[in-house]
Write a protein that holds these residues in place. Structure first.
Motif, PDB file in Angstrom:
ATOM      1  N   ILE A  83       0.851  -1.195   0.000  1.00 41.32           N
ATOM      2  CA  ILE A  83       0.000   0.000   0.000  1.00 41.32           C
ATOM      3  C   ILE A  83       0.882   1.239   0.000  1.00 41.32           C
ATOM      4  N   ASP A  84       1.934   1.195   0.828  1.00 45.88           N
ATOM      5  CA  ASP A  84       2.831   2.347   0.942  1.00 45.88           C
ATOM      6  C   ASP A  84       3.568   2.643  -0.361  1.00 45.88           C
ATOM      7  N   LEU A  88      -0.529  -1.580  -4.544  1.00 38.74           N
ATOM      8  CA  LEU A  88      -1.953  -1.869  -4.380  1.00 38.74           C
ATOM      9  C   LEU A  88      -2.736  -0.577  -4.551  1.00 38.74           C
ATOM     10  N   LEU A  91      -7.821  -1.270  -0.971  1.00 39.18           N
ATOM     11  CA  LEU A  91      -7.857  -2.299   0.064  1.00 39.18           C
ATOM     12  C   LEU A  91      -9.289  -2.769   0.204  1.00 39.18           C
ATOM     13  N   HIS A 113      -3.036   2.692   7.048  1.00 37.13           N
ATOM     14  CA  HIS A 113      -2.038   2.914   6.001  1.00 37.13           C
ATOM     15  C   HIS A 113      -2.718   3.320   4.693  1.00 37.13           C
ATOM     16  N   ALA A 114      -3.798   2.614   4.357  1.00 39.29           N
ATOM     17  CA  ALA A 114      -4.527   2.929   3.129  1.00 39.29           C
ATOM     18  C   ALA A 114      -5.094   4.346   3.186  1.00 39.29           C
ATOM     19  N   LYS A 117      -2.343   6.998   2.695  1.00 42.07           N
ATOM     20  CA  LYS A 117      -1.849   7.098   1.326  1.00 42.07           C
ATOM     21  C   LYS A 117      -2.917   7.579   0.347  1.00 42.07           C
ATOM     22  N   THR A 119      -5.519   5.788  -0.490  1.00 41.24           N
ATOM     23  CA  THR A 119      -5.980   4.592  -1.194  1.00 41.24           C
ATOM     24  C   THR A 119      -7.418   4.285  -0.779  1.00 41.24           C
TER      25      THR A 119
END
Length: 172
Positions: A83-84, A88, A91, A113-114, A117, A119
């Motif tokens: 993810i970082d 990806l 999620l 984390h998602a 970022k 995401t």
């Protein structure tokens, strides 16, 4: 035998024929958080909808090195670090159960984390409440939704397969 036929077409079982099934091209790789007894809740065709819209589901370990689902071992092909680094593009958190508090903490870490970022996070069934809890969002009417997509500060309720397909098309 086929070469001896005079027919001007190839059989349907030939993958190169114009009538055969062709898988849709893969546009993006997304992480699928592996959980015990995971399902897609009220949208049982969610996996097919996601795949038909060009998303490749990569199993992602959140707490365990691998899982045994119905007698089949599933090995993780993605990690939170994907993810970082941008490997990806989204999620996916399905409905399911966690074994203990370390699994819950690992899932929360992946969701955070998602979010950090930018995401998108797609959640299904009980996974909706888990995602909203991990992001410190108030559990409002969307906690009972069959699916949601969290992108930035917006929480979009996905109640039908058509809404899910539309959301999947927006993942780049």
């Amino acid at each position: 035998m086929f070469a001896q036929r005079k027919a001007p077409f190839t059989p349907r079982s030939n993958p190169g024929s114009r009538y055969g099934y062709r898988a849709p091209p893969i546009r993006a790789r997304v992480g699928l958080a592996m959980r015990r007894s995971m399902t897609f809740g009220d949208l049982p065709d969610a996996e097919a909808v996601l795949r038909s819209n060009g998303l490749s589901l990569a199993p992602m370990s959140v707490g365990e090195a691998g899982m045994n689902v119905g007698g089949t071992s599933v090995l993780a092909t993605a990690q939170v670090s994907d993810i970082d680094n941008g490997a990806l593009k989204a999620l996916i958190v399905p409905a399911g159960a966690a074994n203990d508090t370390t699994d819950i903490a690992a899932l929360d870490d992946a969701i955070q984390h998602a979010q950090a970022k930018g995401t998108p996070v797609l959640a299904f069934g009980e996974g909706v409440a888990d995602v909203l809890r991990a992001l410190d969002r108030t559990t409002d009417v969307s906690a009972d939704a069959p699916a949601v997509m969290v992108s930035g500060d917006t929480v979009e309720v996905l109640g039908t397969s058509e809404a899910l397909a539309d959301a999947a098309r927006r993942i780049q």
